[in-house]
Design a protein around this motif. Structure first.
Motif: not given
Length: 420
Positions: A328-357
């Protein structure tokens, strides 16, 4: 004078507009980013689901306390949970609720493969990224989906690790497993694990002489234990959730079923602290467990965030960190990392950021991985587990060799019940 009044009025309008803009920007910066998470918070897998929830909440509170998502002006995270009750249809409806009514930006969950498989299909159709937690069914990330990502092992990895550990122990001792029985829960996870053992067994020179799923809502495993005894197998490979694991373990101990090379469990109930709290230590002596984190070497006190999560876990559940809290910790910090890089909560931008993790350090690796990086299918190919053996009442890592402590001596074959 009239001109001056007009100018003053114009300046007032400009200042008012600027104030509204600043206020609007501040409001946007402080808007919470919603993370939806479907977990079994009641039902047969509730103990595991609540451990995972505790990990998610610990990470959310740590991130918010540290200033939120800095690239989004300090936006805070808000976790919104859905209870799957370990039922596929309920998991699907909860996924729909979180995406459509709660308008979450990203999803996580759902532990049970039978729930995760259809629920992630809902997320894919809704173009909502999903970070898989716990579920290992291979096909979850093998459907050509773009929005589904898995940090932890898939079933193929689990099966491979179990068989490779048997090979290592055979190499060390000169005594090899030749005949095994498979016994597993009848849902997606158990069947997926059994299918991979079947696929890999021949190359490890292992014969499967008994292959049986557990009937749903079983209240007595006597007949299955008799079959295992009659098959005269060297070892037993299990994949059972906590309630079934409890019953099976108690009855196996009561019947004093001797297996020369022991019980080999693919995690599930045997990674759940509530399982160990409910059985006598002698009942799980010499159990081999495919672990999702290294329970015997990880020094929680060395990392302030991990120590804090352990403290929160003890306060919430009465026991410390587990593989499921760590996931649970890991998943949330992965999402946090992606949000920082996406600079947005937009689902499409967030999806692209997670893919580039590509994470190689930090709290996202609390599960014990050295790296998190997703392949084109959405699977973290750096995921791995370890195999432990319960020696002297403690789960000690025995595979891979580089993770084995110098003072850990595997017991292989295992003692018969009369000599324990």
């Amino acid at each position: 004078m009239t001109i001056q009044l007009k100018q003053l009025g114009a300046w007032r309008r400009i200042f008012a507009a600027m104030a509204l803009l600043v206020a609007g920007t501040a409001a946007m910066a402080q808007a919470a980013v919603k993370i939806g998470c479907v977990l079994p918070l009641s039902g047969g897998s509730a103990a595991v689901g609540n451990q995972t929830r505790t990990g998610v909440m610990a990470a959310v509170e740590q991130i918010n306390a540290a200033g939120g998502i800095k690239s989004m002006g300090g936006a805070k995270l808000q976790a919104v949970f859905g209870d799957s009750q370990s039922k596929a249809d309920v998991g699907v409806s909860e996924t729909e609720r979180l995406i459509q009514r709660e308008n979450v930006s990203v999803m996580c969950g759902a532990f049970n493969s039978a729930v995760t498989f259809p629920s992630t299909e809902v997320a894919e159709r809704a173009k909502t990224p999903w970070v898989v937690v716990g579920a290992v069914k291979d096909e979850i990330t093998e459907r050509g989906f773009k929005y589904i990502f898995r940090i932890n092992n898939k079933a193929t990895y689990d099966a491979r690790e179990q068989l490779e550990s048997m090979d290592l122990l055979a190499k060390d001792s000169g005594k090899a497993v030749k005949r095994v029985a498979l016994f597993y829960e009848g849902g997606d996870w158990g069947r997926s694990h059994a299918a991979n053992i079947r696929k890999l067994a021949a190359e490890h020179k292992i014969e499967i002489v008994l292959d049986e799923p557990a009937p749903p809502n079983q209240v007595d495993f006597t007949s299955q234990l008799l079959k295992i005894r009659s098959a005269k197998v060297d070892a037993l490979i299990l994949a059972l959730y906590t309630p079934d694991q409890l019953l099976f373990t108690r009855q196996l101990a009561e019947q004093r079923l001797d297996l020369p090379f022991g019980v080999h469990s693919a995690g599930g109930g045997t990674e759940d602290p509530s399982f160990y709290a409910a059985v006598q230590p002698s009942m799980v002596g010499y159990y081999f467990v495919q672990e999702d984190w290294q329970i015997d070497i990880l020094d929680i006190s060395k990392d302030p965030l991990l120590a804090d999560a352990d403290k929160r876990t003890r306060a919430a559940l009465g026991y410390g960190m587990s593989a499921y809290v760590a996931q649970g910790l890991s998943a949330t910090y992965v999402i946090k990392d992606a949000l920082e890089r996406a600079k947005s909560a937009d689902r499409e931008k967030l999806r692209d950021a997670i893919a580039a993790t590509d994470i190689t350090a930090g709290p996202a690796l609390f599960t014990g991985y050295q790296r998190i990086k997703f392949d084109a299918a959405g699977q973290n190919t750096f995921a791995h587990g370890v195999i432990s053996e319960n020696i002297g009442g403690k789960r000690r890592t025995i595979w891979p060799m580089e993770n084995r402590a110098a003072d850990t001596k595997p017991v292989w074959p295992v003692p018969v019940w009369a000599q324990r």
